[in-house]
Design an enzyme around this catalytic site. Structure first.
Site, PDB file in Angstrom:
ATOM      1  N   ASP A  11      71.455 -73.289 -38.788  1.00  0.00           N
ATOM      2  CA  ASP A  11      72.417 -72.855 -37.927  1.00  0.00           C
ATOM      3  C   ASP A  11      71.951 -73.035 -36.378  1.00  0.00           C
ATOM      4  O   ASP A  11      70.925 -72.896 -36.469  1.00  0.00           O
ATOM      5  CB  ASP A  11      73.119 -71.674 -38.122  1.00  0.00           C
ATOM      6  CG  ASP A  11      74.525 -71.283 -37.159  1.00  0.00           C
ATOM      7  OD1 ASP A  11      75.368 -72.183 -37.012  1.00  0.00           O
ATOM      8  OD2 ASP A  11      74.777 -70.185 -36.980  1.00  0.00           O
ATOM      9  N   SER A  12      72.802 -72.960 -35.583  1.00  0.00           N
ATOM     10  CA  SER A  12      72.618 -73.086 -34.084  1.00  0.00           C
ATOM     11  C   SER A  12      72.166 -71.678 -33.492  1.00  0.00           C
ATOM     12  O   SER A  12      71.267 -71.335 -32.618  1.00  0.00           O
ATOM     13  CB  SER A  12      73.851 -73.150 -33.195  1.00  0.00           C
ATOM     14  OG  SER A  12      74.828 -72.058 -33.543  1.00  0.00           O
ATOM     15  N   CYS A  74      76.381 -74.323 -40.770  1.00  0.00           N
ATOM     16  CA  CYS A  74      77.064 -74.273 -39.358  1.00  0.00           C
ATOM     17  C   CYS A  74      78.246 -75.376 -39.632  1.00  0.00           C
ATOM     18  O   CYS A  74      77.848 -76.589 -40.162  1.00  0.00           O
ATOM     19  CB  CYS A  74      76.230 -74.805 -38.593  1.00  0.00           C
ATOM     20  SG  CYS A  74      76.470 -75.619 -36.849  1.00  0.00           S
ATOM     21  N   GLU A 153      76.723 -63.785 -30.349  1.00  0.00           N
ATOM     22  CA  GLU A 153      75.284 -63.652 -30.125  1.00  0.00           C
ATOM     23  C   GLU A 153      74.766 -62.494 -29.268  1.00  0.00           C
ATOM     24  O   GLU A 153      73.773 -62.137 -29.369  1.00  0.00           O
ATOM     25  CB  GLU A 153      74.898 -64.992 -29.335  1.00  0.00           C
ATOM     26  CG  GLU A 153      74.785 -66.327 -30.436  1.00  0.00           C
ATOM     27  CD  GLU A 153      73.647 -66.562 -31.559  1.00  0.00           C
ATOM     28  OE1 GLU A 153      72.548 -65.797 -31.128  1.00  0.00           O
ATOM     29  OE2 GLU A 153      73.919 -66.913 -32.499  1.00  0.00           O
ATOM     30  N   CYS A 185      83.614 -71.122 -38.349  1.00  0.00           N
ATOM     31  CA  CYS A 185      82.498 -71.012 -37.540  1.00  0.00           C
ATOM     32  C   CYS A 185      81.745 -70.131 -38.356  1.00  0.00           C
ATOM     33  O   CYS A 185      82.223 -68.867 -38.410  1.00  0.00           O
ATOM     34  CB  CYS A 185      82.661 -70.664 -36.045  1.00  0.00           C
ATOM     35  SG  CYS A 185      81.258 -70.638 -35.197  1.00  0.00           S
ATOM     36  N   HIS A 187      79.766 -67.919 -37.207  1.00  0.00           N
ATOM     37  CA  HIS A 187      79.657 -66.763 -36.510  1.00  0.00           C
ATOM     38  C   HIS A 187      80.768 -65.883 -36.627  1.00  0.00           C
ATOM     39  O   HIS A 187      80.870 -64.487 -36.447  1.00  0.00           O
ATOM     40  CB  HIS A 187      79.607 -66.831 -34.947  1.00  0.00           C
ATOM     41  CG  HIS A 187      78.171 -67.555 -34.502  1.00  0.00           C
ATOM     42  ND1 HIS A 187      77.623 -68.937 -34.748  1.00  0.00           N
ATOM     43  CD2 HIS A 187      77.278 -67.174 -33.804  1.00  0.00           C
ATOM     44  CE1 HIS A 187      76.339 -68.829 -34.335  1.00  0.00           C
ATOM     45  NE2 HIS A 187      76.329 -67.853 -33.759  1.00  0.00           N
TER      46      HIS A 187
HETATM   47  N1  DGL Z   1      77.905 -71.009 -35.961  1.00  0.00           N
HETATM   48  C1  DGL Z   1      78.263 -72.577 -35.750  1.00  0.00           C
HETATM   49  C2  DGL Z   1      79.293 -73.266 -36.483  1.00  0.00           C
HETATM   50  O1  DGL Z   1      79.447 -72.749 -37.776  1.00  0.00           O
HETATM   51  C3  DGL Z   1      78.123 -73.217 -34.441  1.00  0.00           C
HETATM   52  C4  DGL Z   1      78.336 -72.114 -33.323  1.00  0.00           C
HETATM   53  C5  DGL Z   1      77.868 -73.074 -32.072  1.00  0.00           C
HETATM   54  O2  DGL Z   1      76.655 -72.976 -31.706  1.00  0.00           O
HETATM   55  O3  DGL Z   1      78.823 -73.354 -31.271  1.00  0.00           O
HETATM   56  O4  DGL Z   1      79.979 -74.009 -35.948  1.00  0.00           O
END
Ligand code: DGL
Length: 272
Positions: A11-12, A74, A153, A185, A187
């Site tokens: 993931d990011s 991600c 984050e 997402c 997150h």
């Molecule tokens: N967690 C990631 C996603 O599911 C990316 C979030 C990001 O880096 O903008 O899209």
């Protein structure tokens, strides 16, 4: 490829840990190599060509760890890069968008589904396309919530500022009479309580992580790649890598994983 090889998950940043956590629950014998691209986050505001370049480098890195499969934890990378990268490598790959869309289609009763995600995932239109490929009669309403990623984050999961932003972002969706909302997402499941409170009890929240872990298990089973059971009381030797900020990542990871990370290594992902 040996069934005892690890699974690559990326993931990011910390968001993909929500998927890693579900993999640990559903297929507890599997070893994970996790990579969080913390130096280059957020992905959600980047172009498709940049995301493909990032994903390609990460897959090259995971390849050096001899992974037997890769879970793209991600949504942004799943939407923008998965189709391209999986044609380039000989490793089975799975993303989070299709499993998430499948769950939402099964969940909705009134045929009205909401999707919250990054700008890139919303702009890709992938959730809407895939939901419509399963049932063209469903109505899909998407909303980008870009500030959620930095708030997560920063660990501001229960902060009044996050609540205020959630109320603003979700106001439009609340007008659409949706009964199902995809947390599109990785997150966002970390803000589940807050999002649930804002949307109300009548809206089912879909976290694609669960269905992704189940689909991953099926994929490994079909390919005869499921790991052998471990001796009692033994946990798999997971490994964690980031492109920056190892200490911050580790504190966060230890707050949400059922397992304590002992070491997070920083790598220069641009070198892959
Ligand atoms: N967690 C990631 C996603 O599911 C990316 C979030 C990001 O880096 O903008 O899209």
């Amino acid at each position: 490829m040996s069934s005892q090889a690890p699974i690559g998950v990326f993931d990011s940043g910390v968001g993909g840990l929500t998927v890693a956590r579900e993999i640990m629950r559903q297929i507890p014998n599997e070893k994970i190599v996790y990579f969080g691209d913390t130096a280059r986050l957020p992905y959600g505001s980047k172009s498709q060509s940049t995301i493909i370049r990032f994903a390609r480098q990460i897959v090259n890195f995971l390849n050096t760890c001899e992974v037997k499969a890769i879970a793209v934890a991600c949504n942004t990378a799943s939407a923008y890069a998965l189709d391209v990268i999986e044609r380039e490598v000989d490793i089975p790959m799975i993303g989070v968008v299709k499993p998430g869309a499948r769950t939402a289609v099964r969940t909705t009763k009134n045929g009205r589904i909401g999707v919250i995600a990054t700008d890139a995932t919303v702009n890709s239109g992938m959730y809407t396309r895939y939901i419509h490929s399963l049932n063209p009669d469903l109505a899909v309403y998407s909303k980008a919530c870009p500030l959620f990623v930095p708030l997560v984050e920063e660990g501001m999961l229960h902060d009044f500022v996050t609540e205020e932003i959630a109320n603003r972002y979700l106001a439009e969706l609340k007008q659409q009479n949706i009964d199902t909302l995809i947390l599109g997402c990785t997150h966002y499941p970390l803000l589940r309580t807050l999002i649930g409170k804002c949307m109300g009890m009548s809206v089912q929240l879909v976290n694609p992580a669960y269905e992704t872990a189940i689909s991953l298990r099926e994929m490994l089973r079909e390919k005869d790649l499921l790991a052998e059971p471990l001796p009692e009381n033994e946990t798999p030797a997971h490994r964690f890598f980031v492109s920056d900020g190892a200490e911050k990542f580790e504190i966060f990871a230890n707050s949400i994983l059922p397992y304590d990370i002992r070491k997070t290594e920083v790598i220069d992902i641009e070198g892959y």
